[in-house]
Design a protein around this motif. Structure first.
Motif, PDB file in Angstrom:
ATOM      1  N   LEU A   1      -6.214  -0.960   9.695  1.00  0.00           N
ATOM      2  CA  LEU A   1      -4.966  -0.614   7.915  1.00  0.00           C
ATOM      3  C   LEU A   1      -3.318   0.198   9.103  1.00  0.00           C
TER       4      LEU A   1
ATOM      5  N   GLU B   1      -0.750   3.956   1.903  1.00  0.00           N
ATOM      6  CA  GLU B   1      -0.369   3.510   3.116  1.00  0.00           C
ATOM      7  C   GLU B   1       0.727   4.851   4.386  1.00  0.00           C
ATOM      8  N   ASP B   2       0.954   6.043   4.227  1.00  0.00           N
ATOM      9  CA  ASP B   2       1.049   7.449   4.475  1.00  0.00           C
ATOM     10  C   ASP B   2       0.112   8.017   4.658  1.00  0.00           C
TER      11      ASP B   2
ATOM     12  N   ARG C   1      -4.572   4.573  10.960  1.00  0.00           N
ATOM     13  CA  ARG C   1      -4.118   5.240  10.176  1.00  0.00           C
ATOM     14  C   ARG C   1      -6.080   5.771   9.761  1.00  0.00           C
TER      15      ARG C   1
END
Length: 520
Positions: free
Chosen positions: A414, A395-396, A422
């Motif tokens: 996302l 997610e990062d 993202r």
């Protein structure tokens, strides 16, 4: 003529070659053999260019000839014959004694030599498409033009060994970088620097035209000719990034995007109440149910289809749109993951304008990794890998994407990191130039090499434009590229070993295994 031999695209039969009466792409053996004859004639033209200076017309013919042999561009034997005759006439003007070659001498030769010559040939075919798009906008580069002759001469040279061909393979990547830079200049100076935009997948009621392919000039001319006619324009496939260009966005009837990737056209066009204009490659064999609605232009050609010639009078397309009338009400479509919109326009100009935010986010630990997941889409099983890969990224992490492979996941939401989405679509396949610019800028900011960045390239390939982009990445020394869904059939085991040993080029496995390997 004998049965065909063709192994230039990813879907080639059995992962080896198409050798029967028709290729997997739908190309007939007569067409494939005409394309080989055309290539042999271009080699003859390159030999003639050693005796006399090529003209602007010679360059045009060279670009068109190479572009015409890219997969899914021309299925029309008569137009191929006409082009061969035009090449021969041009060759006579330069030097009548230059001989064409029989491409079977290459296809039946030593597999390592054949592999290297194929990398060069397929690379310059893709590059010629980019050069052609720049050319029609009035932009040319002498190094690019001259390299077509140099590369073809090398392909036709019987005495060249591996040591002589390898540098030309890498030079193909070097010159393609110049060509992509040229096309980027042509597009941005003609239409402005792309800006991020959200593009709806809903088609509004009333007459409309779908425009597929890559040529922005054709789209611009159609937009101009449909002003105030009550006809809306929708992009398809690789034309999606057009929505990000300010001067194209000025046309209020450029409404949205229709459909998904090119390989789905035979089902998505079945009952569409509108014409479809193909400006470049990605045309599939046309089904009877919609053949009266397909139009071609430029180098694209299909038997019995209405072709819009160089005068670019789109009246037949416009009349067909008015006749069919479009949908009677707004009609909602979705991407393959159910999304109702997609985004595009994240060119290097846009991304680098917020480079300080990106760099700060990396330093703060908010961004752990960058993935460039892009390339060609296709119909072969296994391409859901790219959807699953993107869904499973941390997610990062940031996903940069380009070309039509993005349709596997570009309708996913996302989320964002620090106000940045993202998933950032950088554009068409030639906009790999934007991704390269961003990678180089990040490397400079962190005072390291590109290979030292938290950046992984996960590429899908189908046709020859992907080949020239891969060669550009290798020219730049970029390593650890994941390539799929299969490795090219035209790369011999020995040449593959060379690429693995020198560039750590690796076939994809599973998203889970590859992400574990990438992220440790």
């Amino acid at each position: 003529m004998s049965n065909m031999f063709c192994f230039q695209c990813e879907q080639t039969a059995g992962g080896k070659s198409c050798t029967g009466k028709a290729g997997v792409c739908g190309k007939q053996d007569t067409t494939a053999n005409f394309q080989d004859k055309l290539t042999g004639a271009l080699i003859g033209l390159s030999r003639a260019a050693k005796h006399s200076v090529p003209t602007d017309n010679t360059h045009r013919i060279m670009m068109e000839g190479l572009f015409t042999t890219v997969t899914n561009v021309s299925f029309n034997d008569s137009t191929l014959q006409d082009l061969i005759e035009e090449i021969h006439r041009e060759k006579e003007k330069l030097y009548a004694g230059a001989e064409d070659i029989d491409m079977n001498t290459i296809w039946n030769g030593n597999e390592d030599i054949r592999s290297l010559k194929s990398l060069i040939l397929f690379g310059i075919r893709g590059m010629a498409a980019y050069a052609y798009h720049a050319y029609v906008l009035g932009y040319t580069d002498n190094d690019v033009n001259q390299f077509f002759y140099e590369a073809l001469s090398a392909i036709g040279e019987d005495s060249f060994e591996i040591a002589q061909l390898l540098p030309i393979v890498l030079k193909t990547g070097e010159i393609n970088l110049k060509c992509m830079e040229l096309l980027n200049q042509a597009n941005t100076e003609s239409y402005g620097t792309p800006v991020p935009v959200t593009v709806p997948l809903t088609v509004e009621k009333g007459p409309f035209i779908v425009v597929s392919g890559h040529d922005l000039l054709d789209l611009k001319q159609l937009l101009e000719q449909t002003k105030d006619k009550g006809i809306n324009i929708y992009t398809h496939g690789e034309m999606l990034p057009a929505h990000g260009y300010p001067k194209l966005k000025e046309y209020p009837h450029l409404k949205g995007n229709f459909g998904t990737a090119w390989q789905n056209q035979q089902k998505e066009f079945l009952d569409i109440p509108a014409p479809v204009l193909f400006t470049t490659n990605c045309l599939m064999p046309v089904k009877d149910s919609y053949r009266d609605r397909v139009f071609t232009t430029a180098v694209v050609s299909y038997p019995e289809m209405v072709h819009i010639d160089e005068r670019k009078d789109f009246t037949p397309v416009i009349e067909k749109a008015l006749e069919l009338g479009g949908y009677s009400r707004d009609t909602e479509f979705t991407g393959i993951n159910g999304g109702k919109t997609v985004t595009t326009g994240f060119s290097h100009g846009t991304v680098l304008s917020v480079a300080d935010k990106v760099i700060d986010a990396v330093k703060a630990g908010d961004i752990s990794h960058f993935f460039l997941v892009g390339g060609c889409d296709g119909a072969k099983p296994g391409r859901n890998y790219y959807t699953d890969f993107v869904k499973q990224t941390p997610e990062d992490s940031i996903i940069l994407t380009l070309a039509c492979g993005k349709y596997r996941f570009n309708d996913l939401n996302l989320g964002e990191i620090g106000g940045l989405p993202r998933i950032m679509d950088m554009g068409q396949c030639n906009d790999a130039y934007s991704a390269i610019k961003v990678a180089i800028a990040l490397a400079e900011a962190f005072d390291c090499g590109v290979n030292d960045l938290p950046l992984t390239l996960v590429l899908s390939w189908y046709e020859q434009k992907a080949v020239c982009i891969l060669l550009t990445l290798l020219h730049l020394g970029i390593k650890n590229i994941l390539l799929g869904p299969t490795l090219p059939a035209f790369v011999s085991p020995n040449i593959l070993n060379f690429l693995v040993e020198n560039y750590a080029l690796t076939p994809i496995s599973t998203p889970e295994e590859d992400l574990k390997k990438i992220l440790g």
